[in-house]
Design an enzyme around this catalytic site. Structure first.
Site, PDB file in Angstrom:
ATOM      1  N   HIS A   1       5.397  11.509  -1.089  1.00  0.00           N
ATOM      2  CA  HIS A   1       4.876  13.327  -0.438  1.00  0.00           C
ATOM      3  C   HIS A   1       5.137  12.687   0.893  1.00  0.00           C
ATOM      4  O   HIS A   1       5.979  12.024   1.262  1.00  0.00           O
ATOM      5  CB  HIS A   1       3.058  12.742  -0.647  1.00  0.00           C
ATOM      6  CG  HIS A   1       3.008  11.707  -0.179  1.00  0.00           C
ATOM      7  ND1 HIS A   1       2.365  10.578  -1.111  1.00  0.00           N
ATOM      8  CD2 HIS A   1       3.105  10.957   0.581  1.00  0.00           C
ATOM      9  CE1 HIS A   1       1.793   9.677  -0.538  1.00  0.00           C
ATOM     10  NE2 HIS A   1       2.091   9.341   0.576  1.00  0.00           N
TER      11      HIS A   1
HETATM   12  P1  TYD Z   1      -2.129   8.757  -3.503  1.00  0.00           P
HETATM   13  O1  TYD Z   1      -1.275   8.522  -1.269  1.00  0.00           O
HETATM   14  O2  TYD Z   1      -1.618  10.200  -3.341  1.00  0.00           O
HETATM   15  O3  TYD Z   1      -0.819   7.575  -3.760  1.00  0.00           O
HETATM   16  P2  TYD Z   1       0.113   7.797  -3.722  1.00  0.00           P
HETATM   17  O4  TYD Z   1       1.043   8.815  -3.076  1.00  0.00           O
HETATM   18  O5  TYD Z   1       1.244   6.386  -4.179  1.00  0.00           O
HETATM   19  O6  TYD Z   1       0.521   7.877  -5.757  1.00  0.00           O
HETATM   20  O7  TYD Z   1      -2.922   8.052  -3.227  1.00  0.00           O
HETATM   21  C1  TYD Z   1      -4.069   8.725  -4.086  1.00  0.00           C
HETATM   22  C2  TYD Z   1      -5.678   8.925  -4.644  1.00  0.00           C
HETATM   23  O8  TYD Z   1      -6.331   8.289  -3.683  1.00  0.00           O
HETATM   24  C3  TYD Z   1      -5.861  10.513  -3.680  1.00  0.00           C
HETATM   25  O9  TYD Z   1      -6.652  10.385  -4.637  1.00  0.00           O
HETATM   26  C4  TYD Z   1      -6.404   9.953  -2.474  1.00  0.00           C
HETATM   27  C5  TYD Z   1      -6.815   8.553  -2.322  1.00  0.00           C
HETATM   28  N1  TYD Z   1      -6.971   7.719  -1.496  1.00  0.00           N
HETATM   29  C6  TYD Z   1      -7.640   6.986  -0.530  1.00  0.00           C
HETATM   30  O10 TYD Z   1      -8.891   8.016  -0.821  1.00  0.00           O
HETATM   31  N2  TYD Z   1      -7.492   6.777   0.111  1.00  0.00           N
HETATM   32  C7  TYD Z   1      -6.307   6.429   1.371  1.00  0.00           C
HETATM   33  O11 TYD Z   1      -6.726   5.759   1.777  1.00  0.00           O
HETATM   34  C8  TYD Z   1      -5.592   6.507   0.223  1.00  0.00           C
HETATM   35  C9  TYD Z   1      -3.876   5.772   0.574  1.00  0.00           C
HETATM   36  C10 TYD Z   1      -5.440   7.198  -0.819  1.00  0.00           C
END
Ligand code: TYD
Length: 138
Positions: free
Chosen positions: A55
């Protein structure tokens, strides 16, 4: 920051307070990194060889640190791509807004520590690569 490129991202060598009993690395707002930290989170229990990310953020600045173990960060601005291997807790990858990133090749037990310039904001994410390219070209 849709004008940003991967060349605005850089590996920052952090300090190391070395002792035989163990090392310490300190990160202070605006001193060691070019932004103020409003949020810290860390990824762990990623299966060995696993991947995360996939992303971009519109406004968020981040410092990504392999606090333990190693992984690779693929940075992509829509035109250029580079892979940065993070494998030491005293290196931080500064990622500016507007960069598509993927975290790959996690070693088992790796901890990915992220210092972030803003609180979590769902609207700041671009999760579709086609949407990212469209936004960068706009
Ligand atoms: P995401 O940033 O999509 O992780 P990655 O791209 O590494 O797989 O986050 C995964 C999940 O965690 C998403 O549902 C949002 C949640 N999240 C929060 O609630 N707060 C945060 O600060 C972060 C970073 C993620």
């Amino acid at each position: 920051m849709k004008e940003s490129t991967i060349y605005n991202c850089s590996v920052i060598e952090l300090n190391r307070i070395h002792k035989r009993s163990g090392n310490i690395t300190v990160v202070e707002n605006l001193k060691h990194i070019p932004f103020e930290v409003k949020r810290v989170y860390y990824l762990y229990d990623v299966p060995g060889g696993g991947e995360r990310g996939g992303h971009a953020h519109k406004e968020l600045n981040q410092l990504i640190v392999a606090a333990s173990g190693c992984f690779d960060v693929v940075l992509n601005d829509g035109k250029n791509k580079k892979v940065v291997e993070l494998n030491r807790p005293y290196y931080g990858l500064y990622v500016v807004p507007g960069i598509w990133r993927e975290l790959i090749n996690f070693s088992s037990g790796a901890i990915c520590l992220v210092l972030a310039s803003e609180k979590y904001l769902k609207e700041d994410y671009v999760r579709e690569y086609s949407e990212f390219l469209e936004w960068k070209a706009r």
